[in-house]
Design a protein around this motif. Structure first.
Motif, short mmCIF file in Angstrom:
data_model
loop_
_atom_site.label_atom_id
_atom_site.label_comp_id
_atom_site.label_asym_id
_atom_site.label_seq_id
_atom_site.Cartn_x
_atom_site.Cartn_y
_atom_site.Cartn_z
N VAL A 107 0.85 -1.19 0.00
CA VAL A 107 0.00 0.00 0.00
C VAL A 107 0.89 1.23 0.00
CG1 VAL A 107 -1.74 1.33 1.25
CG2 VAL A 107 -1.84 -1.17 1.25
N ASN A 108 0.58 2.16 -0.90
CA ASN A 108 1.32 3.41 -0.97
C ASN A 108 0.37 4.56 -0.66
OD1 ASN A 108 3.48 5.20 -1.52
ND2 ASN A 108 2.72 5.52 -3.58
N LEU A 109 0.74 5.39 0.33
CA LEU A 109 -0.09 6.52 0.71
C LEU A 109 0.67 7.82 0.46
CD1 LEU A 109 -1.18 4.10 2.62
CD2 LEU A 109 -2.13 5.94 3.99
N LYS A 110 -0.03 8.82 -0.03
CA LYS A 110 0.59 10.13 -0.21
C LYS A 110 -0.47 11.21 -0.11
CE LYS A 110 1.85 8.75 -4.35
NZ LYS A 110 2.44 8.67 -5.72
N ILE A 111 -0.05 12.35 0.41
CA ILE A 111 -0.91 13.53 0.44
C ILE A 111 -0.34 14.53 -0.55
CG2 ILE A 111 -1.66 15.50 1.83
CD1 ILE A 111 -1.80 13.68 4.23
N GLY A 112 -1.16 14.98 -1.48
CA GLY A 112 -0.70 15.90 -2.50
C GLY A 112 -1.87 16.45 -3.28
N GLU A 113 -1.56 17.10 -4.40
CA GLU A 113 -2.59 17.67 -5.26
C GLU A 113 -2.78 16.76 -6.47
OE1 GLU A 113 -3.65 22.15 -6.59
OE2 GLU A 113 -1.82 21.36 -7.51
N PHE A 114 -4.04 16.34 -6.70
CA PHE A 114 -4.34 15.40 -7.77
C PHE A 114 -5.56 15.87 -8.54
CE2 PHE A 114 -2.74 13.11 -4.02
CZ PHE A 114 -1.55 12.60 -4.53
N ASP A 115 -5.67 15.41 -9.81
CA ASP A 115 -6.84 15.79 -10.60
C ASP A 115 -8.01 14.86 -10.31
OD1 ASP A 115 -6.78 13.69 -13.18
OD2 ASP A 115 -4.79 14.17 -12.39
N PHE A 116 -9.19 15.44 -10.21
CA PHE A 116 -10.42 14.72 -9.92
C PHE A 116 -11.46 15.04 -11.00
CE2 PHE A 116 -8.41 14.44 -5.88
CZ PHE A 116 -9.01 13.41 -5.17
N PRO A 117 -12.27 14.06 -11.36
CA PRO A 117 -13.40 14.34 -12.26
C PRO A 117 -14.54 14.97 -11.47
CG PRO A 117 -13.46 12.05 -11.59
CD PRO A 117 -12.22 12.64 -10.97
N THR A 118 -15.56 15.42 -12.16
CA THR A 118 -16.75 15.93 -11.50
C THR A 118 -17.43 14.80 -10.72
OG1 THR A 118 -17.14 17.63 -13.17
CG2 THR A 118 -19.04 16.94 -11.86
N LYS A 119 -17.77 15.08 -9.47
CA LYS A 119 -18.41 14.07 -8.63
C LYS A 119 -19.59 14.68 -7.87
CE LYS A 119 -16.27 10.23 -9.36
NZ LYS A 119 -16.99 9.01 -9.77
N THR A 120 -20.63 13.87 -7.68
CA THR A 120 -21.82 14.30 -6.94
C THR A 120 -21.94 13.50 -5.65
OG1 THR A 120 -22.99 14.96 -8.95
CG2 THR A 120 -24.33 14.51 -7.01
N TYR A 121 -22.17 14.20 -4.57
CA TYR A 121 -22.36 13.58 -3.26
C TYR A 121 -23.72 14.04 -2.74
CZ TYR A 121 -17.32 13.26 -3.90
OH TYR A 121 -16.07 13.04 -4.42
N GLY A 122 -24.73 13.18 -2.92
CA GLY A 122 -26.07 13.59 -2.53
C GLY A 122 -26.50 14.77 -3.39
N ASP A 123 -26.82 15.90 -2.75
CA ASP A 123 -27.24 17.09 -3.48
C ASP A 123 -26.14 18.13 -3.60
OD1 ASP A 123 -27.32 17.40 -0.78
OD2 ASP A 123 -29.30 18.33 -0.68
N ILE A 124 -24.88 17.70 -3.43
CA ILE A 124 -23.71 18.56 -3.62
C ILE A 124 -22.88 18.01 -4.77
CG2 ILE A 124 -21.53 19.38 -2.63
CD1 ILE A 124 -23.86 20.76 -1.37
N SER A 125 -22.49 18.87 -5.72
CA SER A 125 -21.65 18.45 -6.84
C SER A 125 -20.38 19.27 -6.85
CB SER A 125 -22.38 18.63 -8.17
OG SER A 125 -23.50 17.77 -8.26
N LEU A 126 -19.23 18.60 -6.95
CA LEU A 126 -17.95 19.29 -7.04
C LEU A 126 -17.43 19.17 -8.46
CD1 LEU A 126 -16.13 18.22 -3.73
CD2 LEU A 126 -17.47 20.27 -4.19
N PRO A 127 -17.05 20.30 -9.06
CA PRO A 127 -16.57 20.25 -10.45
C PRO A 127 -15.20 19.60 -10.56
CG PRO A 127 -16.28 22.45 -9.55
CD PRO A 127 -17.05 21.67 -8.53
N ALA A 128 -14.87 19.14 -11.75
CA ALA A 128 -13.54 18.59 -12.00
C ALA A 128 -12.49 19.64 -11.67
CB ALA A 128 -13.43 18.17 -13.47
N GLY A 129 -11.31 19.19 -11.29
CA GLY A 129 -10.24 20.13 -10.98
C GLY A 129 -9.13 19.47 -10.20
#
Length: 211
Positions: A107-129
């Motif tokens: 298992v490899n763990l790291k904390i950093g900045e990564f690209d994410f697609p648009t995702k919806t969590y219930g009635d909250i949506s976070l744009p890609a970025g």
């Protein structure tokens, strides 16, 4: 310069101005959102059914521990500090889960900045970025991903009802400016257009960064 050339020049200048304004808006809003949330990204060893099931087991145990240590977190900065302080524990939980399931993946763990697609969590949506996140890579890390938000705790959304815990919403709202919160929490036509605008520019930036 004849009328047609002058008119064409005005059109070009107007389009350039519009593009710059749209880019500036999208960049400001996406920065506000990404600066206010901390995300979790788990990557399975492969796309096999066994490895995908293992990813879910790791996810569940990670989230259980995360909930124990971060229930009182009130800011992204505080969340990152806590995650850094407990990286060894996160890895131990993941490794133990994998071992108990009969696998021997690293298992490899790291904390950093990564690209994410648009995702919806219930009635909250976070744009890609690009978002700060804890990334957990299981084995070869070539399988499908699982994403959520560790701060605020959108990982615990009630998927069956499509609703988000009101406390998590309040924390998210307090960490975003008004425009950012309206963008991720509303679904009217004008907000949808702005959301798509942010997505468009962020996906361009992600594509350029990955080249």
């Amino acid at each position: 310069m004849n009328f047609f050339k002058r008119f064409s020049l005005l059109i070009i200048l107007f389009l350039c101005y519009t593009f710059v304004c749209a880019f500036s808006y999208a960049n400001a809003v996406s920065s506000n959102i990404s600066n206010s949330v901390f995300r979790l990204h788990i990557i399975a060893n492969s796309d096999s059914e066994e490895d995908q099931d293992l990813k879910i087991l790791v996810r569940d145990n990670i989230l259980k521990y995360m909930k124990e240590i971060s229930s009182d977190v009130s800011s992204k900065e505080e969340a990152i500090i806590i995650m850094n302080e407990h990286l060894d524990e996160f890895k131990a939980i993941a490794c133990e889960t994998i071992k108990n399931a009969g696998f021997n993946y690293d298992v490899n763990l790291k904390i950093g900045e990564f690209d994410f697609p648009t995702k919806t969590y219930g009635d909250i949506s976070l744009p890609a970025g690009m978002y700060d996140a804890l990334r957990i890579e299981i084995g070869n890390a070539s399988g499908r991903n699982w994403w959520c938000v560790m701060f605020p705790t959108l990982c615990f959304v009630d998927v069956s009802s499509g609703n988000l815990d009101e406390n998590s919403k309040e924390i998210l709202e307090s960490n975003l400016d008004e425009e950012g919160f309206n963008l991720v929490s509303n679904d009217n036509l004008s907000v949808n257009f702005k959301f798509k605008l942010v997505e468009f520019f962020e996906n361009i930036k992600i594509s350029l960064a990955n080249k």
